[in-house]
Enzyme design. Structure first.
Site, PDB file in Angstrom:
ATOM      1  CG  HIS A 124      -5.777  -2.934   9.054  1.00  0.00           C
ATOM      2  ND1 HIS A 124      -5.875  -1.636   9.488  1.00  0.00           N
ATOM      3  CD2 HIS A 124      -4.469  -3.251   9.203  1.00  0.00           C
ATOM      4  CE1 HIS A 124      -4.699  -1.199   9.859  1.00  0.00           C
ATOM      5  NE2 HIS A 124      -3.828  -2.160   9.700  1.00  0.00           N
ATOM      6  CG  ASN A 140      -8.754  -2.642  12.302  1.00  0.00           C
ATOM      7  OD1 ASN A 140      -7.779  -3.214  11.809  1.00  0.00           O
ATOM      8  ND2 ASN A 140      -9.254  -1.542  11.787  1.00  0.00           N
ATOM      9  CD  GLU A 175      -8.741   0.223   8.090  1.00  0.00           C
ATOM     10  OE1 GLU A 175      -8.763  -0.716   8.907  1.00  0.00           O
ATOM     11  OE2 GLU A 175      -7.995   1.199   8.216  1.00  0.00           O
ATOM     12  CG  ASP A 202      -0.292  -0.511   2.485  1.00  0.00           C
ATOM     13  OD1 ASP A 202       0.958  -0.454   2.580  1.00  0.00           O
ATOM     14  OD2 ASP A 202      -1.007  -0.968   3.387  1.00  0.00           O
TER      15      ASP A 202
END
Ligand code: PGA
Length: 238
Positions: A138, A136, A143, A67
């Site tokens: 990801h 979380n 996400e 990314d």
């Protein structure tokens, strides 16, 4: 999924580096998927040490990063281009043309996502994708709620991810709101995946992943469907 238990962060980093060096030695033309963040930093440090001491060569290695932030040019000090250059690439004999990260300042970001996906495909796909995981769940910047079908795409970062990444910036307001990330489908097409997990803050995420419950609200859970995943986790995360 194969799980390897490491004593601590340093041990996890050594095991991960060894894992990658063995693969590179077997296939000097390996296509490596790489990640940024605190988790892989120690691994990169050891790859550099090994390159210096043992001469493991990256001349024919191709890399694709997961990314990049939108709005950050490669020379921005907080871009992932800069992170990778400072933490790994500048110390190896890798060829510049073989290094790939999404272009966060492309005029047409949607087109850039498509082109990135095509570049990966043209190279023949990723042999090994290195991953960290957010607390979380990801992976990359995928996400919770991201479709498992997604290819490289544009994402809006959640507040929790921006807060987690604020430690790399002067102020949270400086953390971008958008990024380009390989999608879950892109990641799942990698022939092999190495996931690194370290520290107490990742403990509940790892537990969730290992529960085997696969759902889009917890992106990393998709790894349960991949045939060739190795997890190296330290004791604080396990
Ligand atoms: P970290 O980030 O390695 O900095 O903990 C991992 C991630 O958010 O994917």
């Amino acid at each position: 999924m194969r799980i390897i238990e490491a004593i601590d962060y340093e041990h996890m980093s050594s095991l991960a580096a060894r894992f990658l060096i063995d693969k590179i030695s077997t296939n000097p033309e390996l296509v490596l998927g790489l990640a940024t963040g605190g988790t892989p930093r120690g691994t990169y440090k050891r790859l550099i040490e090994d390159h210096r001491m043992n001469g493991t060569s990256y001349k024919e290695i191709t890399t694709y990063n997961l990314d990049e932030y939108v709005g950050f040019s490669p020379d921005n000090p907080n871009s992932y281009h800069t992170f990778m250059s400072e933490n790994l690439f500048s110390e190896l004999d890798i060829q510049k043309n073989n290094i790939h990260l999404p272009n966060g300042v492309a005029l047409d970001l949607v087109e850039e996502c498509k082109a990135y996906e095509e570049r990966i495909e043209k190279t023949g796909g990723i042999d090994i994708q290195l991953l960290g995981m957010g607390s979380n769940g990801h992976i990359g910047f995928n996400e919770p709620g991201t479709s498992f079908e997604a290819n490289t795409h544009l994402v809006e970062l959640t507040q929790s991810t921006r807060e987690a990444n604020a430690r790399f910036f002067n102020h949270i307001d400086d953390v971008p709101h958008e990024a380009i990330t390989m999608g879950i489908a892109t990641i799942m097409r990698s022939r092999e995946i190495l996931l690194l997990v370290s520290g107490e803050t990742k403990r509940s995420a790892l537990k969730e992943l290992l529960s085997g419950d696969v759902r889009e609200s917890f992106p990393a859970s998709v790894l349960n469907r991949h045939p060739h995943v190795t997890i190296i986790a330290d004791q604080k995360a396990l």
